[in-house]
Scaffold this motif. Structure first.
Motif, mmCIF file in Angstrom:
data_model
loop_
_atom_site.group_PDB
_atom_site.id
_atom_site.type_symbol
_atom_site.label_atom_id
_atom_site.label_comp_id
_atom_site.label_asym_id
_atom_site.label_seq_id
_atom_site.Cartn_x
_atom_site.Cartn_y
_atom_site.Cartn_z
ATOM 1 N N ARG A 166 2.194 10.828 1.403
ATOM 2 C CA ARG A 166 2.047 9.614 0.790
ATOM 3 C C ARG A 166 3.107 8.953 0.001
ATOM 4 O O ARG A 166 3.444 9.815 -1.110
ATOM 5 C CB ARG A 166 0.411 9.647 0.124
ATOM 6 C CG ARG A 166 -0.067 8.151 0.187
ATOM 7 C CD ARG A 166 -1.562 8.424 -0.148
ATOM 8 N NE ARG A 166 -1.976 7.032 -0.097
ATOM 9 C CZ ARG A 166 -2.922 6.826 -1.107
ATOM 10 N NH1 ARG A 166 -3.330 7.482 -2.152
ATOM 11 N NH2 ARG A 166 -3.464 5.323 -0.939
ATOM 12 N N ASN A 184 -2.459 4.157 7.067
ATOM 13 C CA ASN A 184 -3.223 3.625 5.743
ATOM 14 C C ASN A 184 -4.282 4.682 5.494
ATOM 15 O O ASN A 184 -5.444 4.488 6.385
ATOM 16 C CB ASN A 184 -3.718 2.248 5.960
ATOM 17 C CG ASN A 184 -4.469 1.723 4.744
ATOM 18 O OD1 ASN A 184 -4.284 2.008 3.588
ATOM 19 N ND2 ASN A 184 -5.637 0.984 5.159
ATOM 20 N N LYS A 185 -4.372 5.235 4.347
ATOM 21 C CA LYS A 185 -5.217 6.161 4.049
ATOM 22 C C LYS A 185 -6.492 5.329 3.290
ATOM 23 O O LYS A 185 -6.039 4.823 2.044
ATOM 24 C CB LYS A 185 -4.958 7.389 3.383
ATOM 25 C CG LYS A 185 -5.972 8.365 3.165
ATOM 26 C CD LYS A 185 -5.610 9.489 2.348
ATOM 27 C CE LYS A 185 -6.825 10.587 2.163
ATOM 28 N NZ LYS A 185 -6.157 11.933 1.627
ATOM 29 N N PHE A 219 0.777 -1.283 -0.084
ATOM 30 C CA PHE A 219 0.104 -0.109 -0.052
ATOM 31 C C PHE A 219 0.841 1.208 -0.044
ATOM 32 O O PHE A 219 2.005 1.240 0.415
ATOM 33 C CB PHE A 219 -0.994 0.061 1.122
ATOM 34 C CG PHE A 219 -0.277 0.152 2.449
ATOM 35 C CD1 PHE A 219 -0.283 1.391 3.162
ATOM 36 C CD2 PHE A 219 0.620 -0.794 3.089
ATOM 37 C CE1 PHE A 219 0.254 1.457 4.270
ATOM 38 C CE2 PHE A 219 1.191 -0.629 4.441
ATOM 39 C CZ PHE A 219 0.938 0.635 5.018
ATOM 40 N N LEU A 236 -4.969 -2.295 7.750
ATOM 41 C CA LEU A 236 -3.528 -2.164 8.163
ATOM 42 C C LEU A 236 -3.142 -3.111 9.639
ATOM 43 O O LEU A 236 -3.729 -3.206 10.450
ATOM 44 C CB LEU A 236 -3.152 -0.945 8.762
ATOM 45 C CG LEU A 236 -1.521 -0.346 9.032
ATOM 46 C CD1 LEU A 236 -0.855 -0.406 7.624
ATOM 47 C CD2 LEU A 236 -1.595 1.003 9.660
ATOM 48 N N VAL A 249 -6.338 -2.292 -4.237
ATOM 49 C CA VAL A 249 -5.226 -2.774 -3.927
ATOM 50 C C VAL A 249 -4.406 -3.337 -5.040
ATOM 51 O O VAL A 249 -4.981 -3.556 -5.926
ATOM 52 C CB VAL A 249 -5.161 -3.928 -2.473
ATOM 53 C CG1 VAL A 249 -5.725 -3.178 -1.554
ATOM 54 C CG2 VAL A 249 -6.050 -5.098 -3.126
ATOM 55 N N TYR A 287 -9.922 -4.271 3.171
ATOM 56 C CA TYR A 287 -8.322 -4.576 3.742
ATOM 57 C C TYR A 287 -8.254 -3.625 5.336
ATOM 58 O O TYR A 287 -9.028 -2.737 5.467
ATOM 59 C CB TYR A 287 -7.379 -4.136 2.805
ATOM 60 C CG TYR A 287 -7.331 -5.238 1.557
ATOM 61 C CD1 TYR A 287 -6.357 -6.105 1.598
ATOM 62 C CD2 TYR A 287 -8.099 -5.079 0.475
ATOM 63 C CE1 TYR A 287 -6.105 -7.097 0.450
ATOM 64 C CE2 TYR A 287 -8.251 -6.069 -0.383
ATOM 65 C CZ TYR A 287 -7.154 -7.010 -0.460
ATOM 66 O OH TYR A 287 -7.241 -7.714 -1.495
ATOM 67 N N ALA A 339 -9.229 6.133 7.699
ATOM 68 C CA ALA A 339 -7.901 5.773 7.746
ATOM 69 C C ALA A 339 -7.609 4.906 9.075
ATOM 70 O O ALA A 339 -8.444 4.678 9.845
ATOM 71 C CB ALA A 339 -6.764 6.979 8.089
ATOM 72 N N ASN A 340 -6.724 4.000 8.897
ATOM 73 C CA ASN A 340 -6.026 3.209 9.711
ATOM 74 C C ASN A 340 -5.032 3.609 10.405
ATOM 75 O O ASN A 340 -3.932 3.872 9.603
ATOM 76 C CB ASN A 340 -5.811 1.519 9.443
ATOM 77 C CG ASN A 340 -6.852 1.084 8.572
ATOM 78 O OD1 ASN A 340 -6.563 0.425 7.670
ATOM 79 N ND2 ASN A 340 -8.173 1.117 9.164
ATOM 80 N N LEU A 357 -9.874 -0.475 -0.878
ATOM 81 C CA LEU A 357 -9.260 -0.423 0.336
ATOM 82 C C LEU A 357 -10.060 -0.678 1.542
ATOM 83 O O LEU A 357 -9.455 -1.123 2.741
ATOM 84 C CB LEU A 357 -8.568 0.814 0.332
ATOM 85 C CG LEU A 357 -7.367 1.265 -0.853
ATOM 86 C CD1 LEU A 357 -6.923 2.731 -0.362
ATOM 87 C CD2 LEU A 357 -6.373 0.130 -0.830
ATOM 88 N N GLY A 373 1.953 4.132 2.008
ATOM 89 C CA GLY A 373 1.843 4.479 3.200
ATOM 90 C C GLY A 373 1.819 6.010 3.447
ATOM 91 O O GLY A 373 2.482 6.531 2.612
ATOM 92 N N LEU A 391 -1.239 -4.509 4.078
ATOM 93 C CA LEU A 391 -2.430 -4.683 4.174
ATOM 94 C C LEU A 391 -2.837 -6.057 4.344
ATOM 95 O O LEU A 391 -2.285 -6.904 3.567
ATOM 96 C CB LEU A 391 -3.161 -3.798 3.194
ATOM 97 C CG LEU A 391 -2.907 -2.418 3.003
ATOM 98 C CD1 LEU A 391 -3.877 -1.765 1.917
ATOM 99 C CD2 LEU A 391 -3.529 -1.554 4.216
#
Length: 449
Positions: free
Chosen positions: A84, A439-440, A7, A246, A447, A244, A147-148, A241, A9, A113
């Protein structure tokens, strides 16, 4: 089995923020009010403002900790405080720390991810129960920010240590970020966009289940968020995304993998008589009493060592009643626990030290119900071995139960059996830092696998 993906990041721009130690933080659920305040003071862009924003008396539906997190998150990206990465990557993440005796070890892992899987699939296996409150909190934050912010901590088994071997030379290079936390643990992160290394990691995890070590609430939150987003996007392909999450992956065979115990303090139990309790315990345990100088750290460490030695062969915990009285409780035989569980319960769950404590002592002998245990009505959990002695001696708590750590094979076997341990059964050390990589969850992006 487990499907992982690289991903792009989102990371702190060191040129903007300076010392990265000022912007990272431990996981939200171990941040005390005092530490929250300190992290706010440490830097105006500390990640705590995203993962655990302050609650104000004037909060409303339009101005609250979640909306403020979202505003800060957007602002920091706009101002290039967070940038990013251009290429989908995985991120090697090592933690170096001393263990007892002063030896320094390194826990090696990586961040990527992973495709969200319902627990019923058997791909991702939990081992602890969750509570609704934290899941609601994390869901509101994820909805607001998309986000995560913190990786879920997962384990896989690879006795051959394939990935550690493949990435050895990469780890010899200077890390992209290195930071020491408040406990002195050194955290190192390397971005890896090499397709060969990514494919090796994917192949390694493709035939393995994952065991959640830490982050059960966040994983279930991610499932809820996935389902929420699928309702909004009924034509989803599965590659979005939001399908999935993080995750940090570590080999449970790694020598740097440590599980620490969490000790229990009992309070506000009516008519609790330590002498009567000691007599009742004699039916189930071999009871040995030692009297120590509880103010002497060396004496407390002797208790810790003796508890560890007794626990090597049989199930043993210690009860501290105050006035220097330490009582070792060694289960007479494993069959004792059969009467406290149904016939369908696996043996490994019945004979966990924490199961023995929670089911036999807390619930049966002290009448602390499972609901009260979950709400911590009569329990407090502490990590430090010395603290229980001080808190019982000063009269703040009635009793303390001192524990040995849960073993790694017990975590694996309970999860494989589809069972859950009592709360605070495991304390994986060191904790993962929040703020190393984010992870946005960008709508419309998919992915690359």
């Amino acid at each position: 089995m487990a499907k992982i993906a690289p991903f792009r990041g989102l990371r702190y721009n060191v040129a903007q923020i300076g010392d990265p130690a000022k912007v990272v933080a431990p996981p939200y659920d171990v941040i005390s009010p005092a530490l929250q305040q300190e992290l706010y003071r440490r830097h105006p862009a500390n990640i705590v403002r995203l993962i655990l924003g302050k609650i104000n008396e004037t909060d409303s539906e339009t101005d609250n900790r979640y909306t403020r997190s979202a505003a800060d998150f957007a602002k920091w990206q706009q101002e290039q405080i967070l940038t990013r990465d251009a290429e989908p990557s995985i991120y090697l993440y090592d933690q170096e720390y001393p263990i007892e005796g002063g030896e320094v070890v390194v826990r090696k892992g990586f961040v990527a991810l992973t495709r969200l899987e319902d627990f019923s699939s058997g791909v991702v296996k939990p081992h602890e129960k969750t509570l609704s409150g934290p899941k609601t909190d994390r869901f509101n934050l994820t909805k607001a920010c998309g986000a995560n912010f913190s990786p879920i901590f997962s384990l896989y088994s690879d006795p051959c240590c394939v990935l550690e071997s493949v990435t050895r030379k990469l780890r010899d290079k200077s890390p992209d970020m290195e930071v020491a936390d408040d406990d002195g643990v050194r955290h190192r992160l390397w971005q890896v966009s090499d397709p060969m290394v990514i494919e090796k990691a994917q192949d390694l995890l493709d035939n393995k289940p994952l065991f959640i070590a830490d982050g059960h609430h966040r994983y279930e939150t991610a499932l809820n968020y996935r389902n929420f987003m699928r309702e909004k996007h009924p034509g989803y392909s599965g590659k979005e995304l939001f399908n999935y999450v993080l995750m940090y992956f570590a080999n449970m065979e790694d020598r740097g993998m440590q599980i620490f115990p969490t000790h229990r303090l009992v309070y506000n139990v009516e008519a609790l008589n330590p002498d009567s309790l000691r007599d009742a315990l004699g039916e189930f345990f071999e009871v040995e009493t030692r009297n120590i100088d509880s103010a002497d750290q060396a004496a407390r460490q002797e208790v810790r060592q003796e508890l560890r030695e007794k626990g090597k062969e049989r199930h043993c915990l210690a009860m501290y009643c105050g006035k220097g009285d330490v009582i070792y409780l060694t289960l007479r035989e494993n069959a004792v626990m059969d009467r406290f569980f149904s016939d369908k319960s696996p043996k490994v769950l019945r004979t966990l030290d924490v199961s023995i404590l929670h089911r036999l002592i807390l619930e049966t002998l002290l009448n602390i119900s499972p609901e009260a245990q979950e709400k911590q009505t009569n329990l407090k959990y502490v990590k430090n071995f010395d603290e229980p002695f001080e808190l019982v001696d000063c009269g703040e708590f009635q009793l303390a139960f001192l524990m040995n750590p849960t073993r790694m094979n017990e975590v694996r076997d309970v999860a494989n059996a589809g069972e859950k341990m009592p709360q605070k059964s495991t304390y994986f050390y060191p904790k993962l830092l929040s703020g190393l990589v984010i992870n946005k969850i960008v709508e419309g992006e998919k992915v690359e696998d």
